[in-house]
Design a protein around this motif. Structure first.
Motif, PDB file in Angstrom:
ATOM      1  N   ALA A   1      12.663 -22.746  91.876  1.00 35.00           N
ATOM      2  CA  ALA A   1      13.906 -23.244  91.265  1.00 35.00           C
ATOM      3  C   ALA A   1      15.003 -23.406  92.320  1.00 35.00           C
ATOM      4  O   ALA A   1      15.730 -24.419  92.334  1.00 35.00           O
ATOM      5  CB  ALA A   1      14.365 -22.274  90.170  1.00 35.00           C
ATOM      6  N   PHE A   2      15.120 -22.437  93.215  1.00 35.06           N
ATOM      7  CA  PHE A   2      16.134 -22.533  94.274  1.00 35.06           C
ATOM      8  C   PHE A   2      15.860 -23.736  95.177  1.00 35.06           C
ATOM      9  O   PHE A   2      16.797 -24.451  95.575  1.00 35.06           O
ATOM     10  CB  PHE A   2      16.161 -21.244  95.107  1.00 35.06           C
ATOM     11  N   CYS A   3      14.576 -23.950  95.508  1.00 34.18           N
ATOM     12  CA  CYS A   3      14.236 -25.062  96.399  1.00 34.18           C
ATOM     13  C   CYS A   3      14.517 -26.413  95.745  1.00 34.18           C
ATOM     14  O   CYS A   3      15.121 -27.298  96.355  1.00 34.18           O
ATOM     15  CB  CYS A   3      12.758 -24.976  96.804  1.00 34.18           C
TER      16      CYS A   3
ATOM     17  N   CYS B   1       5.850 -17.772  99.507  1.00 36.98           N
ATOM     18  CA  CYS B   1       6.902 -16.792  99.796  1.00 36.98           C
ATOM     19  C   CYS B   1       7.030 -15.768  98.671  1.00 36.98           C
ATOM     20  O   CYS B   1       7.336 -14.598  98.922  1.00 36.98           O
ATOM     21  CB  CYS B   1       8.236 -17.507 100.002  1.00 36.98           C
ATOM     22  N   GLY B   2       6.813 -16.194  97.434  1.00 38.48           N
ATOM     23  CA  GLY B   2       6.880 -15.259  96.316  1.00 38.48           C
ATOM     24  C   GLY B   2       5.802 -14.193  96.418  1.00 38.48           C
ATOM     25  O   GLY B   2       6.058 -13.005  96.175  1.00 38.48           O
ATOM     26  N   LEU B   3       4.596 -14.593  96.797  1.00 34.32           N
ATOM     27  CA  LEU B   3       3.487 -13.645  96.928  1.00 34.32           C
ATOM     28  C   LEU B   3       3.690 -12.713  98.125  1.00 34.32           C
ATOM     29  O   LEU B   3       3.655 -11.486  97.992  1.00 34.32           O
ATOM     30  CB  LEU B   3       2.168 -14.416  97.082  1.00 34.32           C
TER      31      LEU B   3
ATOM     32  N   VAL C   1       8.553 -18.365  90.843  1.00 33.84           N
ATOM     33  CA  VAL C   1       9.296 -19.288  89.965  1.00 33.84           C
ATOM     34  C   VAL C   1      10.748 -19.412  90.439  1.00 33.84           C
ATOM     35  O   VAL C   1      11.307 -20.526  90.522  1.00 33.84           O
ATOM     36  CB  VAL C   1       9.245 -18.797  88.511  1.00 33.84           C
ATOM     37  N   LEU C   2      11.364 -18.285  90.756  1.00 36.76           N
ATOM     38  CA  LEU C   2      12.756 -18.319  91.221  1.00 36.76           C
ATOM     39  C   LEU C   2      12.883 -19.089  92.543  1.00 36.76           C
ATOM     40  O   LEU C   2      13.796 -19.896  92.723  1.00 36.76           O
ATOM     41  CB  LEU C   2      13.277 -16.890  91.404  1.00 36.76           C
TER      42      LEU C   2
ATOM     43  N   ALA D   1      13.486 -10.640  91.456  1.00 37.99           N
ATOM     44  CA  ALA D   1      12.363 -10.380  90.543  1.00 37.99           C
ATOM     45  C   ALA D   1      12.109  -8.894  90.384  1.00 37.99           C
ATOM     46  O   ALA D   1      11.723  -8.440  89.290  1.00 37.99           O
ATOM     47  CB  ALA D   1      11.111 -11.081  91.070  1.00 37.99           C
ATOM     48  N   GLU D   2      12.324  -8.121  91.436  1.00 38.57           N
ATOM     49  CA  GLU D   2      12.060  -6.678  91.384  1.00 38.57           C
ATOM     50  C   GLU D   2      12.892  -5.987  90.318  1.00 38.57           C
ATOM     51  O   GLU D   2      12.466  -5.000  89.721  1.00 38.57           O
ATOM     52  CB  GLU D   2      12.340  -6.057  92.755  1.00 38.57           C
ATOM     53  N   ARG D   3      14.081  -6.528  90.064  1.00 42.50           N
ATOM     54  CA  ARG D   3      14.986  -5.908  89.097  1.00 42.50           C
ATOM     55  C   ARG D   3      14.597  -6.189  87.654  1.00 42.50           C
ATOM     56  O   ARG D   3      15.201  -5.643  86.731  1.00 42.50           O
ATOM     57  CB  ARG D   3      16.420  -6.402  89.355  1.00 42.50           C
ATOM     58  N   ARG D   4      13.630  -7.059  87.444  1.00 43.51           N
ATOM     59  CA  ARG D   4      13.316  -7.464  86.077  1.00 43.51           C
ATOM     60  C   ARG D   4      11.832  -7.382  85.729  1.00 43.51           C
ATOM     61  O   ARG D   4      11.417  -7.896  84.693  1.00 43.51           O
ATOM     62  CB  ARG D   4      13.796  -8.905  85.851  1.00 43.51           C
TER      63      ARG D   4
END
Length: 275
Positions: free
Chosen positions: A231-233, A27-29, A227-228, A211-214
Protein backbone atom coordinates in the motif's frame (compact mmCIF):
# COMPACT_ATOMS: atom_id res chain seq x y z
CA UNK A 1 -8.69 11.53 -11.42
CA UNK A 2 -8.12 11.68 -15.17
CA UNK A 3 -4.39 12.28 -14.58
CA UNK A 4 -4.29 9.23 -12.32
CA UNK A 5 -6.04 6.99 -14.85
CA UNK A 6 -3.73 8.26 -17.58
CA UNK A 7 -0.70 7.48 -15.40
CA UNK A 8 -1.90 3.91 -14.83
CA UNK A 9 -2.06 3.35 -18.58
CA UNK A 10 1.70 3.92 -19.03
CA UNK A 11 3.85 0.76 -19.16
CA UNK A 12 6.56 2.32 -16.96
CA UNK A 13 3.98 3.05 -14.28
CA UNK A 14 2.62 -0.52 -14.45
CA UNK A 15 6.18 -1.87 -14.11
CA UNK A 16 6.81 0.46 -11.16
CA UNK A 17 3.68 -0.60 -9.28
CA UNK A 18 4.35 -4.30 -9.93
CA UNK A 19 7.96 -3.91 -8.71
CA UNK A 20 6.74 -2.10 -5.60
CA UNK A 21 4.24 -4.84 -4.74
CA UNK A 22 6.77 -7.65 -5.32
CA UNK A 23 9.45 -5.88 -3.27
CA UNK A 24 6.91 -5.29 -0.49
CA UNK A 25 6.16 -9.01 -0.25
CA UNK A 26 9.86 -9.82 0.14
CA UNK A 27 10.41 -6.96 2.60
CA UNK A 28 7.34 -7.97 4.60
CA UNK A 29 8.64 -11.53 5.02
CA UNK A 30 12.29 -10.71 5.67
CA UNK A 31 11.60 -7.50 7.58
CA UNK A 32 9.48 -9.32 10.16
CA UNK A 33 12.29 -11.79 10.81
CA UNK A 34 14.74 -8.90 11.08
CA UNK A 35 12.50 -7.02 13.54
CA UNK A 36 11.64 -9.96 15.83
CA UNK A 37 15.30 -11.05 15.92
CA UNK A 38 16.42 -7.46 16.59
CA UNK A 39 18.76 -7.48 13.59
CA UNK A 40 17.94 -4.05 12.18
CA UNK A 41 21.57 -2.94 12.53
CA UNK A 42 22.73 -6.02 10.62
CA UNK A 43 20.18 -5.25 7.89
CA UNK A 44 21.55 -1.72 7.73
CA UNK A 45 25.06 -3.08 7.35
CA UNK A 46 24.02 -5.37 4.51
CA UNK A 47 22.08 -2.57 2.81
CA UNK A 48 24.98 -0.13 2.81
CA UNK A 49 27.58 -2.76 1.99
CA UNK A 50 25.50 -3.49 -1.14
CA UNK A 51 26.71 -0.15 -2.43
CA UNK A 52 30.05 -1.85 -2.98
CA UNK A 53 28.39 -4.14 -5.50
CA UNK A 54 26.77 -1.19 -7.27
CA UNK A 55 30.10 0.62 -7.50
CA UNK A 56 31.91 -2.50 -8.70
CA UNK A 57 29.29 -3.04 -11.43
CA UNK A 58 29.67 0.57 -12.61
CA UNK A 59 33.46 0.30 -12.70
CA UNK A 60 33.56 -3.05 -14.49
CA UNK A 61 30.61 -2.38 -16.79
CA UNK A 62 28.63 -5.31 -15.36
CA UNK A 63 24.84 -5.60 -14.96
CA UNK A 64 24.10 -3.89 -11.64
CA UNK A 65 21.48 -6.28 -10.23
CA UNK A 66 23.52 -9.53 -10.50
CA UNK A 67 26.66 -7.76 -9.27
CA UNK A 68 24.82 -6.26 -6.31
CA UNK A 69 23.27 -9.65 -5.46
CA UNK A 70 26.67 -11.36 -5.47
CA UNK A 71 28.39 -8.62 -3.46
CA UNK A 72 25.54 -8.42 -0.95
CA UNK A 73 25.48 -12.18 -0.41
CA UNK A 74 29.25 -12.20 0.15
CA UNK A 75 28.96 -9.26 2.58
CA UNK A 76 26.06 -10.82 4.51
CA UNK A 77 27.92 -14.13 4.81
CA UNK A 78 31.03 -12.36 6.10
CA UNK A 79 28.93 -10.42 8.63
CA UNK A 80 27.16 -13.57 9.79
CA UNK A 81 30.50 -15.37 10.20
CA UNK A 82 32.04 -12.45 12.08
CA UNK A 83 29.08 -12.03 14.44
CA UNK A 84 29.00 -15.77 15.09
CA UNK A 85 32.69 -15.82 16.03
CA UNK A 86 32.63 -12.54 17.98
CA UNK A 87 29.02 -12.09 19.21
CA UNK A 88 30.05 -9.62 21.91
CA UNK A 89 31.57 -7.37 19.23
CA UNK A 90 28.82 -7.86 16.67
CA UNK A 91 27.85 -4.19 16.45
CA UNK A 92 31.48 -3.10 15.97
CA UNK A 93 32.16 -5.73 13.31
CA UNK A 94 28.98 -4.88 11.39
CA UNK A 95 29.71 -1.16 11.64
CA UNK A 96 33.22 -1.66 10.23
CA UNK A 97 31.98 -3.80 7.32
CA UNK A 98 29.12 -1.33 6.70
CA UNK A 99 31.66 1.51 6.30
CA UNK A 100 34.08 -0.64 4.28
CA UNK A 101 31.40 -1.63 1.76
CA UNK A 102 30.29 1.97 1.30
CA UNK A 103 33.87 3.20 0.94
CA UNK A 104 34.69 0.50 -1.61
CA UNK A 105 31.60 1.40 -3.64
CA UNK A 106 32.38 5.12 -3.61
CA UNK A 107 35.98 4.55 -4.73
CA UNK A 108 34.75 2.29 -7.57
CA UNK A 109 32.24 4.94 -8.66
CA UNK A 110 34.98 7.59 -8.59
CA UNK A 111 36.96 5.58 -11.14
CA UNK A 112 33.94 4.55 -13.20
CA UNK A 113 33.14 6.46 -16.42
CA UNK A 114 29.80 8.32 -16.58
CA UNK A 115 28.88 7.61 -13.00
CA UNK A 116 27.08 10.76 -11.84
CA UNK A 117 23.54 9.97 -12.98
CA UNK A 118 23.60 6.33 -11.94
CA UNK A 119 24.86 7.15 -8.47
CA UNK A 120 21.80 9.16 -7.48
CA UNK A 121 19.36 6.59 -8.85
CA UNK A 122 20.81 3.87 -6.63
CA UNK A 123 21.03 6.07 -3.56
CA UNK A 124 17.42 7.28 -3.73
CA UNK A 125 15.76 4.76 -6.05
CA UNK A 126 14.38 5.01 -9.55
CA UNK A 127 11.32 2.81 -9.55
CA UNK A 128 9.85 4.54 -12.61
CA UNK A 129 12.75 3.18 -14.71
CA UNK A 130 12.19 -0.49 -13.82
CA UNK A 131 12.30 -2.51 -17.05
CA UNK A 132 10.58 -5.80 -17.91
CA UNK A 133 13.88 -7.57 -17.37
CA UNK A 134 14.29 -5.97 -13.91
CA UNK A 135 10.72 -6.92 -13.10
CA UNK A 136 11.38 -10.56 -14.01
CA UNK A 137 14.50 -10.62 -11.80
CA UNK A 138 12.58 -9.05 -8.89
CA UNK A 139 9.80 -11.63 -9.32
CA UNK A 140 12.29 -14.52 -9.25
CA UNK A 141 14.00 -13.17 -6.12
CA UNK A 142 10.61 -12.72 -4.44
CA UNK A 143 9.66 -16.30 -5.28
CA UNK A 144 12.98 -17.51 -3.86
CA UNK A 145 12.52 -15.59 -0.58
CA UNK A 146 8.89 -16.72 -0.26
CA UNK A 147 9.89 -20.34 -0.86
CA UNK A 148 12.64 -20.15 1.77
CA UNK A 149 10.26 -18.61 4.31
CA UNK A 150 7.68 -21.34 3.71
CA UNK A 151 10.31 -24.10 3.86
CA UNK A 152 11.89 -22.89 7.11
CA UNK A 153 8.89 -21.17 8.73
CA UNK A 154 8.70 -23.42 11.81
CA UNK A 155 12.48 -23.39 12.17
CA UNK A 156 12.55 -19.58 12.00
CA UNK A 157 9.76 -19.50 14.61
CA UNK A 158 11.85 -21.51 17.09
CA UNK A 159 15.04 -19.68 16.08
CA UNK A 160 13.44 -16.30 16.80
CA UNK A 161 12.05 -17.44 20.17
CA UNK A 162 15.18 -18.98 21.70
CA UNK A 163 18.20 -20.19 19.75
CA UNK A 164 19.45 -22.57 22.43
CA UNK A 165 16.01 -24.10 22.82
CA UNK A 166 15.76 -24.38 19.04
CA UNK A 167 19.11 -26.16 18.89
CA UNK A 168 17.97 -28.77 21.40
CA UNK A 169 14.91 -29.43 19.20
CA UNK A 170 17.08 -30.15 16.17
CA UNK A 171 16.56 -26.82 14.41
CA UNK A 172 19.49 -26.01 12.07
CA UNK A 173 20.42 -22.85 13.98
CA UNK A 174 23.75 -22.38 12.24
CA UNK A 175 22.12 -22.61 8.81
CA UNK A 176 19.46 -20.07 9.79
CA UNK A 177 22.13 -17.77 11.25
CA UNK A 178 23.61 -17.50 7.75
CA UNK A 179 20.34 -17.80 5.81
CA UNK A 180 18.58 -14.81 7.39
CA UNK A 181 21.33 -12.28 6.46
CA UNK A 182 21.45 -13.82 2.96
CA UNK A 183 17.68 -13.35 2.54
CA UNK A 184 18.08 -9.80 3.84
CA UNK A 185 20.72 -9.19 1.17
CA UNK A 186 18.37 -10.40 -1.57
CA UNK A 187 15.54 -8.19 -0.27
CA UNK A 188 17.87 -5.19 -0.07
CA UNK A 189 18.95 -5.55 -3.69
CA UNK A 190 15.32 -5.66 -4.80
CA UNK A 191 14.42 -2.55 -2.84
CA UNK A 192 17.37 -0.59 -4.23
CA UNK A 193 15.39 0.29 -7.35
CA UNK A 194 12.23 1.02 -5.36
CA UNK A 195 13.46 3.43 -2.67
CA UNK A 196 17.27 3.37 -2.96
CA UNK A 197 20.03 2.32 -0.57
CA UNK A 198 19.54 5.30 1.72
CA UNK A 199 15.89 4.47 2.49
CA UNK A 200 15.91 0.69 2.26
CA UNK A 201 15.94 0.16 6.03
CA UNK A 202 12.68 2.08 6.37
CA UNK A 203 10.81 -0.29 4.04
CA UNK A 204 12.32 -3.28 5.84
CA UNK A 205 11.29 -2.08 9.31
CA UNK A 206 8.29 0.31 9.25
CA UNK A 207 5.65 -2.10 7.81
CA UNK A 208 6.76 -4.93 10.17
CA UNK A 209 6.77 -2.49 13.11
CA UNK A 210 3.18 -1.44 12.30
CA UNK A 211 2.10 -5.05 11.77
CA UNK A 212 3.71 -6.20 15.02
CA UNK A 213 1.32 -4.01 16.99
CA UNK A 214 -1.75 -5.68 15.52
CA UNK A 215 -0.96 -9.35 15.11
CA UNK A 216 -0.45 -12.34 17.36
CA UNK A 217 1.66 -14.65 15.22
CA UNK A 218 4.70 -14.38 13.01
CA UNK A 219 2.73 -15.56 9.98
CA UNK A 220 -0.02 -12.95 10.33
CA UNK A 221 2.63 -10.30 11.03
CA UNK A 222 4.38 -11.19 7.75
CA UNK A 223 1.11 -11.06 5.81
CA UNK A 224 0.04 -7.69 7.24
CA UNK A 225 3.52 -6.20 6.78
CA UNK A 226 3.51 -7.23 3.10
CA UNK A 227 0.07 -5.66 2.57
CA UNK A 228 1.09 -2.43 4.30
CA UNK A 229 4.35 -2.25 2.34
CA UNK A 230 2.49 -2.74 -0.94
CA UNK A 231 0.00 0.00 0.00
CA UNK A 232 2.82 2.42 0.84
CA UNK A 233 4.58 1.66 -2.45
CA UNK A 234 1.49 2.00 -4.65
CA UNK A 235 0.22 5.19 -2.99
CA UNK A 236 3.73 6.65 -2.77
CA UNK A 237 4.50 6.06 -6.45
CA UNK A 238 1.16 7.56 -7.54
CA UNK A 239 1.68 10.56 -5.27
CA UNK A 240 5.21 11.02 -6.62
CA UNK A 241 3.90 11.01 -10.19
CA UNK A 242 1.12 13.50 -9.47
CA UNK A 243 3.27 15.83 -7.34
CA UNK A 244 6.46 15.39 -9.44
CA UNK A 245 8.65 14.44 -6.49
CA UNK A 246 11.18 11.64 -5.91
CA UNK A 247 9.33 8.32 -5.74
CA UNK A 248 11.52 6.69 -3.07
CA UNK A 249 11.16 9.66 -0.76
CA UNK A 250 7.38 9.71 -1.32
CA UNK A 251 7.05 6.01 -0.44
CA UNK A 252 9.12 6.24 2.72
CA UNK A 253 7.64 9.61 3.70
CA UNK A 254 4.15 8.12 3.58
CA UNK A 255 5.24 5.06 5.58
CA UNK A 256 7.03 7.20 8.16
CA UNK A 257 4.04 9.51 8.64
CA UNK A 258 1.73 6.53 9.12
CA UNK A 259 4.09 5.04 11.70
CA UNK A 260 4.34 8.31 13.65
CA UNK A 261 0.56 8.76 13.48
CA UNK A 262 0.10 5.23 14.78
CA UNK A 263 2.40 5.94 17.71
CA UNK A 264 0.67 9.24 18.45
CA UNK A 265 -2.77 7.64 18.37
CA UNK A 266 -1.59 4.78 20.57
CA UNK A 267 -2.24 2.01 18.08
CA UNK A 268 -3.24 -1.27 19.62
CA UNK A 269 -0.41 -3.55 20.69
CA UNK A 270 -1.21 -7.18 21.13
CA UNK A 271 -0.68 -8.43 24.68
CA UNK A 272 0.97 -11.68 23.66
CA UNK A 273 4.35 -12.41 22.10
CA UNK A 274 4.39 -13.01 18.36
CA UNK A 275 6.91 -15.85 18.41
Amino acid sequence: MSDLLQALSFPFMQNALAAGVLASIACGLVGCLVVVNRLVFLAGGVAHAAYGGVGLAMLAGLPVLPAAVGFSLASSTAMAAATRRHPQRADTVIGAMWALGMAFGIVCVDFAPQHAGGLMSYLFGSILTVSRGDLLAIALLTLLITGLCLRFYRDFLAFSFDREFARTKGVPVTLLHYLLPAMTALAVVMVVQVVGLILVIALLTIPPALAERRTRSLGSMMALASVLGAAFCVLGVLAAYLLDVTSGAAVIGLAGLCYLADLALGGRKTPEARV
